[in-house]
Design a protein around this motif. Structure first.
Motif, mmCIF file in Angstrom:
data_model
loop_
_atom_site.group_PDB
_atom_site.id
_atom_site.type_symbol
_atom_site.label_atom_id
_atom_site.label_comp_id
_atom_site.label_asym_id
_atom_site.label_seq_id
_atom_site.Cartn_x
_atom_site.Cartn_y
_atom_site.Cartn_z
ATOM 1 N N UNK A 1 30.019 28.431 68.027
ATOM 2 C CA UNK A 1 30.074 29.886 67.886
ATOM 3 C C UNK A 1 28.706 30.478 68.205
ATOM 4 N N UNK A 2 28.688 31.498 68.999
ATOM 5 C CA UNK A 2 27.439 32.118 69.429
ATOM 6 C C UNK A 2 26.794 32.878 68.272
ATOM 7 N N UNK B 1 26.120 36.713 63.138
ATOM 8 C CA UNK B 1 27.305 37.481 63.540
ATOM 9 C C UNK B 1 28.324 37.646 62.427
ATOM 10 N N UNK B 2 28.070 37.066 61.266
ATOM 11 C CA UNK B 2 29.024 37.162 60.160
ATOM 12 C C UNK B 2 29.134 38.602 59.668
ATOM 13 N N UNK C 1 41.806 29.839 70.065
ATOM 14 C CA UNK C 1 40.681 29.873 69.135
ATOM 15 C C UNK C 1 39.780 31.062 69.422
ATOM 16 N N UNK C 2 39.535 31.327 70.688
ATOM 17 C CA UNK C 2 38.699 32.471 71.057
ATOM 18 C C UNK C 2 39.318 33.775 70.564
ATOM 19 N N UNK D 1 39.422 38.509 66.960
ATOM 20 C CA UNK D 1 40.247 39.516 66.277
ATOM 21 C C UNK D 1 40.129 39.441 64.758
ATOM 22 N N UNK D 2 39.994 38.249 64.203
ATOM 23 C CA UNK D 2 39.983 38.087 62.754
ATOM 24 C C UNK D 2 38.590 38.058 62.140
ATOM 25 N N UNK D 3 37.595 37.588 62.896
ATOM 26 C CA UNK D 3 36.275 37.362 62.309
ATOM 27 C C UNK D 3 35.130 38.017 63.079
ATOM 28 N N UNK D 4 35.439 38.692 64.179
ATOM 29 C CA UNK D 4 34.407 39.339 65.014
ATOM 30 C C UNK D 4 33.347 38.342 65.477
ATOM 31 N N UNK D 5 33.809 37.150 65.828
ATOM 32 C CA UNK D 5 32.917 36.093 66.306
ATOM 33 C C UNK D 5 33.246 35.768 67.758
#
Length: 398
Positions: free
Chosen positions: A136-137, A142-143, A268-269, A274-278
């Motif tokens: 994850x970038x 990014x959390x 996964x992307x 959509x769910x975690x803004x990651x």
């Protein structure tokens, strides 16, 4: 709310926080009249007047360049208090193959599990299978704090056990820790040039509002697992990826169908966005046959054998060399004061190495890498798998 119980737990959190760090400046300063300071801290936590102190910000270059926000020791005690309260709740929902910041499920366990995945999926290397690695970038930076707090609050509220504390009280402290911005009023250490080359995605100074957790805090490590807990269940049970494991944001999936793994990347992307803004790191997507080997948690796993990466060996040698200098410069007193920290660091490397066929490597590192008189201060086990202070004398002699 049981004030006496909370105060007792605060003392335990204090002892946890100072472990292997008793000679650090922050710990030594706090230990002066520490009982009264803990009473004051407990009073602030109970009556809602607790405020987070400024952090110290610096760049760490080992093992990689990272931006660190070191919390004040007083706040680290609170982090341990939170961890001790809520970690058992989340452990009930974490999947088995989440390896970071969990008792008995560290790097060594993660390596063993991936090796097991490959052997099982390939039926002991007789059939083809493929290994997908994802990253994850700028994960911690990014959390989304609002999403994180909602996940924490919902999980704790759904807990069916008995609370001895007021739930709103604990959530208030957790909310303060999560939404605290350590970039405000922090003390900068090091040179401005230390930040050169650090991507913006790896710095809280460039993070969006209400986004990002400081690397280094115990709560950040726990919350990093909490944030991806639902995602872990999505991959494991909805995508039915039986051979899936994750260490922080380093994910690995083993499967026989290469095309299926390609399709999983897209799913996964989409979920992360959509769910975690990651965002998946576009340059850290790897899909290859198991015969090529895979690098994971400092080890290269190939059929029938595992290798310690040269970077890990180099870090171990550097750590030994740092402490060698204390002996070479006759700074024995300084060495004595920091022996626990030194032994904990070296034994963590040895603990990793012992899981593999590295006896000759450990013997070489400990017998050839140390000065001749090192044995006067530290005892080396017969299998070169641990160092201890069994022979340590007050005068520094055998």
């Amino acid at each position: 709310m049981d004030h006496k119980r909370i105060l007792r737990d605060l003392f335990k959190a204090y002892y946890d926080a100072r472990k292997h760090k008793r000679k650090s400046t922050g710990v030594m300063s706090f230990e002066m009249n520490y009982e009264q300071k803990l009473l004051d801290l407990g009073r602030e936590l109970v009556n809602g007047t607790y405020k987070i102190s400024p952090s110290i910000c610096f760049i760490s270059f080992k093992p990689l360049q990272r931006e660190i926000f070191a919390a004040d020791f007083r706040d680290r005690i609170v982090h341990h208090l939170i961890y001790n309260y809520i970690s058992p709740i989340f452990e009930r929902s974490f999947i088995n193959d989440s390896y970071s910041c969990r008792l008995g499920r560290g790097t060594s366990y993660g390596i063993k599990r991936l090796n097991h995945f490959i052997r099982s999926c390939s039926e002991n290397y007789k059939k083809d299978c493929y290994i997908l690695k994802l990253d994850i970038k700028g994960y911690f930076m990014s959390i989304d704090k609002n999403i994180l707090y909602q996940k924490v609050a919902e999980k704790i509220k759904s807990y069916r056990g008995d609370y001895f504390f007021d739930l709103d009280w604990l959530l208030g402290i957790i909310r303060q820790v999560i939404f605290h911005d350590p970039t405000k009023d922090c003390e900068m250490r090091g040179k401005k040039e230390d930040w050169a080359g650090l991507p913006k995605s790896k710095s809280l100074f460039w993070a969006k509002a209400d986004t990002g957790l400081p690397i280094g805090n115990l709560t950040s490590q726990l919350f990093g697992n909490v944030y991806l807990d639902d995602f872990d269940h999505f991959v494991k049970y909805q995508l039915r990826c039986e051979y899936y494991g994750r260490y922080v944001d380093d994910m690995v999936i083993v499967h026989r169908d290469k095309e299926y793994l390609k399709s999983v990347i897209l799913l996964i992307r989409q979920y992360l966005q959509t769910e975690l803004s990651l965002e998946l790191h576009p340059k850290k997507i790897s899909l290859q046959p198991f015969q090529n080997g895979v690098s994971f948690l400092g080890v290269i796993i190939k059929p029938y054998r595992l290798y310690i990466r040269n970077r890990i060996k180099g870090n171990f040698y550097e750590k030994i060399n740092d402490w060698n200098q204390l002996l070479i410069n006759n700074e024995i007193k300084f060495f004595k004061e920091y022996q626990e920290k030194f032994m904990a660091s070296i034994n963590s490397y040895l603990g990793l190495f012992k899981n593999f066929q590295t006896y000759k490597l450990r013997r070489k590192m400990l017998s050839e890498g140390l000065p001749p008189d090192f044995g006067k201060h530290i005892h080396i086990s017969d299998d070169y798998g641990m160092i201890s202070r069994d022979r340590f004398k007050k005068d520094g002699k055998k």
